[in-house]
Design an enzyme around this catalytic site. Structure first.
Site, PDB file in Angstrom:
ATOM      1  CB  CYS A 128     -42.641 -21.021 -29.586  1.00 35.21           C
ATOM      2  SG  CYS A 128     -41.772 -21.926 -28.279  1.00 35.21           S
TER       3      CYS A 128
ATOM      4  CB  CYS B 245     -40.113 -23.573 -32.221  1.00 35.91           C
ATOM      5  SG  CYS B 245     -41.669 -24.122 -31.457  1.00 35.91           S
TER       6      CYS B 245
ATOM      7  CG  HIS C 274     -44.946 -25.369 -29.644  1.00 38.11           C
ATOM      8  ND1 HIS C 274     -44.231 -24.380 -28.992  1.00 38.11           N
ATOM      9  CD2 HIS C 274     -46.266 -25.119 -29.372  1.00 38.11           C
ATOM     10  CE1 HIS C 274     -45.066 -23.565 -28.363  1.00 38.11           C
ATOM     11  NE2 HIS C 274     -46.301 -23.986 -28.582  1.00 38.11           N
TER      12      HIS C 274
ATOM     13  CG  ASN D 167     -41.412 -24.582 -12.986  1.00 39.43           C
ATOM     14  OD1 ASN D 167     -41.313 -25.308 -12.004  1.00 39.43           O
ATOM     15  ND2 ASN D 167     -40.791 -23.417 -13.068  1.00 39.43           N
TER      16      ASN D 167
ATOM     17  CG  HIS E 247     -40.968 -25.742 -27.019  1.00 39.83           C
ATOM     18  ND1 HIS E 247     -41.127 -25.719 -28.382  1.00 39.83           N
ATOM     19  CD2 HIS E 247     -40.069 -26.719 -26.772  1.00 39.83           C
ATOM     20  CE1 HIS E 247     -40.354 -26.629 -28.935  1.00 39.83           C
ATOM     21  NE2 HIS E 247     -39.693 -27.261 -27.968  1.00 39.83           N
TER      22      HIS E 247
ATOM     23  CG  HIS F  77     -39.095 -24.938 -21.280  1.00 40.57           C
ATOM     24  ND1 HIS F  77     -40.440 -24.664 -21.446  1.00 40.57           N
ATOM     25  CD2 HIS F  77     -38.648 -24.016 -20.385  1.00 40.57           C
ATOM     26  CE1 HIS F  77     -40.778 -23.621 -20.696  1.00 40.57           C
ATOM     27  NE2 HIS F  77     -39.710 -23.214 -20.031  1.00 40.57           N
TER      28      HIS F  77
ATOM     29  CD  GLN G 255     -36.642 -22.080 -15.805  1.00 44.30           C
ATOM     30  OE1 GLN G 255     -35.908 -21.123 -15.551  1.00 44.30           O
ATOM     31  NE2 GLN G 255     -37.923 -22.092 -15.474  1.00 44.30           N
TER      32      GLN G 255
END
Length: 353
Positions: free
Chosen positions: A70, A73, A116, A156, A167, A169, A171
């Site tokens: 990933c 991470c 993660h 999303n 992971h 996250h 944007q």
């Protein structure tokens, strides 16, 4: 909060946001990366009047890597990632495969935690508050770029949404124009203001919803409700009770209370479809006033706009998704299978003990 800005090997900016003021972030990016080359451009649709970002370089972006590869991470030993340090609280960096870049805006990635296997709903309130501060700081910084007119922070969540990195996250898109959805709100705001002799449409909507049956949860400074004309099977709008145009204008009381309210809302989303169901896929989208000129929206100022978050899922029932088919995709006319009143009732039913 401590903020540390650095650069990745290919020149992109990376920013650490830390809970502790004594945290030192001096790890270097050891990857042999060439400078990022993008082909982003924005084209105007003459018939619809909206804009489309053309970004062919995104075809080569990272796609569902295994967990041990990933890129979000922390870097551990010889497993090098987008984050050079071996630990982090919250990190923001320029997207390696941006939809918007240069004169056409900017795209950033926000990593909510180094864990993660976590989700936003798993965060402690202190960590969620740090994410809010990162969103706010990036909104401020990006708003000063000459190519940026509107800043959009969003998450999303879930493969069904199209997420390619597991992971936790989100944007941030910094657009060089006012987005079509925001423009529609501003036109409605202007028309209502003129028709009512100055009444604010956002205030009127919030007042009406708080008096109705679609309230999901309410606190001293925040209110969450399913809107009267919800587009999605389960859709909740979260408003600060004091109208502000953007994240920058939230007062300390609202900031302090936000993690409690938002984390509870996300946890309820994960319980909608019952025990044993996979995590609910969702999109969480902050709507902020544009930073550009608003002359085309007669009589409307930035202060007339109301910051709010729209949270929705494309899952309509257990094991079934809401697809945007002919009416939605072809004519932008949504058909919702779940009555908003029932959706609000269900979200109240799954309140945590």
């Amino acid at each position: 909060m401590k903020k540390t800005s650095t650069r990745l090997a290919d020149g992109r900016e990376l920013i650490y946001y830390d809970l502790r003021d004594d945290t030192v972030r001096d790890a270097a990016d050891r990857r042999p990366l060439d400078r990022t080359v993008t082909t982003s451009e924005v084209r105007r649709d003459a018939l619809l009047g909206d804009s489309v970002a053309i970004a062919s370089h995104r075809q080569g972006r990272t796609y569902h890597p295994p967990a041990d590869e990933c890129p979000l991470c922390p870097t551990r030993d010889e497993r090098l990632s987008e984050i050079p340090d071996s630990t982090y609280d919250v990190v923001v960096f320029e997207n390696r495969f941006p939809s918007l870049a240069g004169d056409f805006g900017r795209c950033e990635v926000v990593c909510f935690t180094s864990d993660h296997d976590a989700s936003f709903a798993d965060l402690a309130e202190e960590q969620a508050r740090l994410v809010l501060e990162a969103w706010t700081d990036r909104t401020s910084e990006l708003s000063h770029l000459p190519s940026v007119e509107q800043v959009f922070c969003f998450e999303n969540r879930g493969a069904e949404i199209g997420v390619t990195l597991g992971h936790p996250h989100g944007q941030i898109y910094a657009y060089p124009f006012t987005t079509p959805r925001t423009a529609l709100m501003l036109r409605s705001l202007a028309a209502h203001k003129e028709a009512t002799g100055g009444e604010n449409l956002f205030d009127a909507v919030l007042e009406e919803e708080l008096a109705g049956e679609r309230v999901v949860l309410e606190s001293e400074h925040w209110a969450a409700f399913v809107p009267h004309a919800a587009h999605w099977p389960y859709e909740v709008h979260l408003y600060p009770k004091r109208r502000v145009p953007d994240l920058l204008a939230l007062d300390e009381a609202a900031r302090t209370e936000f993690p409690q309210v938002y984390l509870e809302l996300l946890r309820r989303f994960d319980r909608i479809f019952g025990e044993g169901e996979p995590p609910t896929p969702y999109i969480a989208a902050w709507h902020q006033a544009p930073f550009g000129a608003l002359e085309e929206f007669d009589g409307v100022t930035r202060d007339d706009f109301a910051l709010h978050l729209e949270l929705f899922t494309i899952r309509r029932t257990s094991g079934k998704l809401k697809f945007l088919a002919g009416s939605e995709s072809g004519m932008s006319v949504f058909i919702n299978d779940v009555p908003p009143e029932r959706a609000a009732e269900r979200l109240r039913e799954v309140a945590s003990s």
